[in-house]
Write a protein that holds these residues in place. Structure first.
Motif, short mmCIF file in Angstrom:
data_model
loop_
_atom_site.label_atom_id
_atom_site.label_comp_id
_atom_site.label_asym_id
_atom_site.label_seq_id
_atom_site.Cartn_x
_atom_site.Cartn_y
_atom_site.Cartn_z
N CYS A 306 0.86 -1.36 -0.01
CA CYS A 306 -0.05 0.06 -0.17
C CYS A 306 0.92 1.16 -0.01
CB CYS A 306 -0.91 -0.10 1.15
SG CYS A 306 -2.23 -1.21 1.02
N GLU A 323 -6.05 0.98 0.93
CA GLU A 323 -6.32 -0.18 1.46
C GLU A 323 -7.47 -0.97 1.14
OE1 GLU A 323 -8.19 -0.01 5.60
OE2 GLU A 323 -6.24 -1.03 6.17
N LEU A 332 -4.74 -2.82 6.92
CA LEU A 332 -3.37 -2.28 7.21
C LEU A 332 -3.13 -2.03 8.81
CD1 LEU A 332 -2.47 0.60 4.73
CD2 LEU A 332 -1.45 -1.57 5.06
#
Ligand code: NAD
Ligand code: 13P
Length: 384
Positions: A306, A323, A332
């Motif tokens: 990410c 995400e 995350l």
């Protein structure tokens, strides 16, 4: 007669793999009941079916771990109270932000003799200061809690690629050995160390470093930043000479730069852990939960993935958006952990001692575009 009963609280990507590992061992050892209950945070799939029902019908977590059979003795249970009620071994493995609420729901509803282990990488920050998730579990539920951390990208363990892990325990070695037995398989080698905080902080903090490692632009500019902030620190430790061009040279070489981020990150992980808990042991950083987890997460984890996308978009798309798009429901931990670490550093006046942790948070919240890190460092008070 005194068989242990295991419940896994959580059924995401790692939660499902943990249930699979455990289920293979409860069948093997007579000291455990065969059945492993797995609490599922219920959701309705696009097909209209409930996730827990699909797991029980297909023996697969089709959303968080598709294509992997969990073992027939894994039973998905969407009722949290029911799932934990009879277990004396509770395995907590949810994204860390949900744990406080989960503990609140099950207070007084678990067995008095229950033992817990947390596989959760993250922490809470309260008025009184930082609170590790194992401490949250112990304080809220009144039970002992070990931790299990390590270089454990779940999808690799799901297909039985060899990995190691570290159990951290406080005092009771026998309990730690029981957890080691429950998790160990020929492809999952578990070692116990008497350092709960050290093991848990390793697992938690490496997610912040992984954000830095994933952030290509950040990697390009960080060396300048560290040069300005760390020169005195490095010199005082005798690790670096005055010739600082090594940082700049590294810019041309992606692997060297990434290694530098990992090294500086590891150094901040160790310094932060020891400032918070003087009991943390140096050797813990050489276990699977330390340097090995740092490496695997910086190379192949979700935080890295990410952060890479964040940097490529110049910080214009938020981590929340990335995400949702890239992880499809998985969570995350690094971005919220960076915020939590920043709060602790800010509160204690330690920001300047931890430029990597600090910078990661500033970039995540958009106060600092990745490309502006050099100018930013010009205006930041210098370390002395
Ligand atoms: P995940 O990232 O796959 O998270 C999704 C899970 O959160 C799903 O089970 C979902 O149902 C659940 N969820 C969503 N909203 C919720 C809510 N409001 N309340 C409760 N649950 C909710 O989960 P994971 O990969 O199992 O990660 C759990 C922990 O394990 C994290 O701390 C992570 O850092 C750690 N970990 C993950 C890996 C990995 O490779 N996935 C490896 C080691 C450690
Ligand atoms: P990510 O959450 O970044 O995928 O890290 C997984 C992990 O903790 C590997 O040990």
């Amino acid at each position: 007669p005194n068989k242990s009963r295991v419940t896994v609280v959580g059924s995401g990507n790692w939660g499902s793999v943990a249930a699979k590992l455990i289920a293979s061992n409860t069948l093997k050892f007579p000291s455990f009941h065969d059945e492993v209950r797995m609490w599922v945070f219920e959701e309705t799939l696009p097909s209209g079916e409930k996730l827990s029902e699909v797991i029980n019908r297909t023996n697969e977590n089709v959303k968080y771990l598709p294509g992997i059979k969990l073992g027939k003795n894994v039973v998905a249970d969407p009722d949290l109270d029911h799932a934990v009620r009879d277990a004396n071994m509770l395995v907590f493995v949810t994204p860390h932000q949900f744990m406080e609420g989960i503990c609140r729901k099950i207070v007084g509803k678990i067995r008095e003799d229950a033992e817990a282990i947390s596989l959760i990488k993250g922490m809470e920050v309260k008025m009184e200061g930082p609170c590790m998730i194992s401490t949250l579990i112990t304080e809220q539920l009144g039970i002992n809690c070990c931790v299990l951390m390590g270089a454990n990208i779940a999808n690799e363990i799901a297909v039985e690629k060899f990995s190691e892990a570290t159990v951290g325990y406080r005092q009771n070695k026998e309990i730690a050995e029981k957890w080691v037995r429950l998790f160990s398989t020929p492809y999952f080698m578990v070692t116990a160390v008497q350092d709960v905080e050290g093991v848990e902080l390793c697992g938690t903090l490496k997610n912040v470093v992984a954000i830095a490692a994933g952030c290509d632009l950040l990697m390009l500019f960080l060396p300048f930043y560290f040069l300005k902030h760390f020169q005195l620190l490095f010199l005082s430790n005798g690790e670096f000479g005055t010739d600082s061009t090594g940082f700049v040279d590294g810019l041309e070489m992606g692997n060297n730069t990434k290694a530098a981020i990992m090294r500086i990150g590891l150094r901040e992980m160790k310094a932060f852990s020891k400032l918070l808990f003087s009991s943390v042991k140096d050797n813990t950083f050489f276990e699977s939960c330390g340097v090995a987890d740092l490496i695997t997460t910086c190379l192949g984890g979700r935080n890295r993935k990410c952060a890479d996308a964040f940097a490529r978009n110049g910080g214009k798309r938020s981590f929340d958006e990335l995400e949702a798009e890239l992880l499809q429901g998985q969570k995350l931990q690094g971005v919220s952990t960076a915020k939590e670490v920043y709060e602790v550093l800010n509160h204690r006046g330690w920001l300047e001692l931890f430029p990597l942790f600090t910078t990661v948070h500033e970039i995540c919240i958009g106060h600092l575009p990745p490309s502006a890190i050099v100018e930013y460092s010009e205006h930041t008070p210098k370390f002395s």
